[in-house]
Write a protein that holds these residues in place. Structure first.
Motif, PDB file in Angstrom:
ATOM      1  N   ASP A   1      -6.751 -10.224 -39.163  1.00  0.00           N
ATOM      2  CA  ASP A   1      -6.715  -8.776 -39.347  1.00  0.00           C
ATOM      3  C   ASP A   1      -7.801  -8.319 -40.316  1.00  0.00           C
ATOM      4  N   ASP A   2      -8.096  -7.044 -40.263  1.00  0.00           N
ATOM      5  CA  ASP A   2      -9.091  -6.465 -41.153  1.00  0.00           C
ATOM      6  C   ASP A   2      -8.566  -6.279 -42.574  1.00  0.00           C
ATOM      7  N   ASP A   3      -7.277  -6.454 -42.823  1.00  0.00           N
ATOM      8  CA  ASP A   3      -6.608  -6.117 -44.090  1.00  0.00           C
ATOM      9  C   ASP A   3      -7.162  -6.701 -45.377  1.00  0.00           C
ATOM     10  N   PRO A   4      -7.511  -7.843 -45.673  1.00  0.00           N
ATOM     11  CA  PRO A   4      -7.729  -9.043 -44.863  1.00  0.00           C
ATOM     12  C   PRO A   4      -6.517  -9.972 -44.884  1.00  0.00           C
ATOM     13  N   VAL A   5      -5.963 -10.184 -43.711  1.00  0.00           N
ATOM     14  CA  VAL A   5      -4.795 -11.038 -43.523  1.00  0.00           C
ATOM     15  C   VAL A   5      -5.068 -11.947 -42.328  1.00  0.00           C
ATOM     16  N   VAL A   6      -4.601 -13.185 -42.446  1.00  0.00           N
ATOM     17  CA  VAL A   6      -4.598 -14.093 -41.300  1.00  0.00           C
ATOM     18  C   VAL A   6      -3.135 -14.317 -40.936  1.00  0.00           C
ATOM     19  N   ALA A   7      -2.773 -13.920 -39.729  1.00  0.00           N
ATOM     20  CA  ALA A   7      -1.411 -14.107 -39.221  1.00  0.00           C
ATOM     21  C   ALA A   7      -1.455 -15.282 -38.252  1.00  0.00           C
ATOM     22  N   LEU A   8      -0.716 -16.324 -38.562  1.00  0.00           N
ATOM     23  CA  LEU A   8      -0.728 -17.532 -37.744  1.00  0.00           C
ATOM     24  C   LEU A   8       0.576 -17.656 -36.967  1.00  0.00           C
ATOM     25  N   LEU A   9       0.475 -18.131 -35.735  1.00  0.00           N
ATOM     26  CA  LEU A   9       1.662 -18.361 -34.917  1.00  0.00           C
ATOM     27  C   LEU A   9       2.382 -19.609 -35.423  1.00  0.00           C
TER      28      LEU A   9
ATOM     29  N   VAL B   1       6.080 -15.638 -32.721  1.00  0.00           N
ATOM     30  CA  VAL B   1       6.625 -15.847 -34.065  1.00  0.00           C
ATOM     31  C   VAL B   1       5.445 -16.020 -35.009  1.00  0.00           C
ATOM     32  N   TRP B   2       5.334 -15.107 -35.965  1.00  0.00           N
ATOM     33  CA  TRP B   2       4.176 -15.019 -36.856  1.00  0.00           C
ATOM     34  C   TRP B   2       4.547 -15.234 -38.310  1.00  0.00           C
ATOM     35  N   VAL B   3       3.562 -15.624 -39.092  1.00  0.00           N
ATOM     36  CA  VAL B   3       3.655 -15.621 -40.549  1.00  0.00           C
ATOM     37  C   VAL B   3       2.254 -15.281 -41.078  1.00  0.00           C
ATOM     38  N   GLU B   4       2.213 -14.548 -42.166  1.00  0.00           N
ATOM     39  CA  GLU B   4       0.933 -14.059 -42.688  1.00  0.00           C
ATOM     40  C   GLU B   4       0.537 -14.769 -43.979  1.00  0.00           C
ATOM     41  N   PHE B   5      -0.781 -14.850 -44.181  1.00  0.00           N
ATOM     42  CA  PHE B   5      -1.363 -15.386 -45.414  1.00  0.00           C
ATOM     43  C   PHE B   5      -2.554 -14.518 -45.792  1.00  0.00           C
ATOM     44  N   PRO B   6      -2.853 -14.399 -47.090  1.00  0.00           N
ATOM     45  CA  PRO B   6      -4.090 -13.726 -47.475  1.00  0.00           C
ATOM     46  C   PRO B   6      -5.274 -14.500 -46.882  1.00  0.00           C
ATOM     47  N   LYS B   7      -6.273 -13.794 -46.411  1.00  0.00           N
ATOM     48  CA  LYS B   7      -7.415 -14.421 -45.748  1.00  0.00           C
ATOM     49  C   LYS B   7      -8.064 -15.502 -46.613  1.00  0.00           C
ATOM     50  N   GLU B   8      -8.143 -15.249 -47.927  1.00  0.00           N
ATOM     51  CA  GLU B   8      -8.807 -16.212 -48.814  1.00  0.00           C
ATOM     52  C   GLU B   8      -7.988 -17.493 -49.011  1.00  0.00           C
ATOM     53  N   ALA B   9      -6.723 -17.505 -48.600  1.00  0.00           N
ATOM     54  CA  ALA B   9      -5.874 -18.690 -48.743  1.00  0.00           C
ATOM     55  C   ALA B   9      -5.967 -19.625 -47.538  1.00  0.00           C
ATOM     56  N   VAL B  10      -6.630 -19.182 -46.455  1.00  0.00           N
ATOM     57  CA  VAL B  10      -6.712 -19.975 -45.224  1.00  0.00           C
ATOM     58  C   VAL B  10      -8.100 -20.596 -45.099  1.00  0.00           C
ATOM     59  N   THR B  11      -8.114 -21.918 -44.941  1.00  0.00           N
ATOM     60  CA  THR B  11      -9.357 -22.660 -44.726  1.00  0.00           C
ATOM     61  C   THR B  11      -9.290 -23.294 -43.347  1.00  0.00           C
TER      62      THR B  11
END
Length: 130
Positions: free
Chosen positions: A88-96, A45-55
């Protein structure tokens, strides 16, 4: 502009922690073989965030990564081995979703399922159930 509530979470031992300061995007489940092997579960079960929004906020710093495809790396804690998601290279961070402190939030509820054919026929997924 509406204030975004932080999404907080981390690994089993607490060394790798994250804070996502953005609306959750594309909450979904996936039963592809890569997700199954990465998570050890029949469905991730995933949800995505823009890479710059994840610290990455924990004492362990950035998670370790493994390049799992030509467009993504899987993230995990090098201490306890907890899987955290994909960068991801998109840049996306998909977190479980299981890594979030408050996984019961409505904005984390999956709305779609990908690679449903990868699941065993006896495994049923109810996406978007109320």
């Amino acid at each position: 502009m509406a204030k975004t509530t932080a999404h907080l979470g981390g690994c089993l031992c607490g060394a790798i922690r994250f804070e996502a300061q953005a609306p959750a995007l594309k909450p979904h489940t996936c039963s592809c073989k890569i997700c199954q092997r990465h998570s050890g579960a029949l469905t991730a079960v995933w949800v995505e965030f823009p890479k710059e929004a994840v610290t990455w906020t924990g004492t362990g710093g950035l998670p370790a990564t493994y390049r799992s495809s030509d467009y993504s790396s899987r993230a995990f804690c090098p201490t306890c081995g907890s899987t955290l998601g994909a960068i991801d290279d998109d840049p996306v961070v998909a977190l479980l979703v299981g890594t979030f402190d408050k996984a019961n939030r409505k904005d984390l509820m999956p709305l779609a399922h990908s690679y449903k054919g990868g699941r065993p026929k006896w495994w049923h997924i109810d996406v978007g159930a109320k």
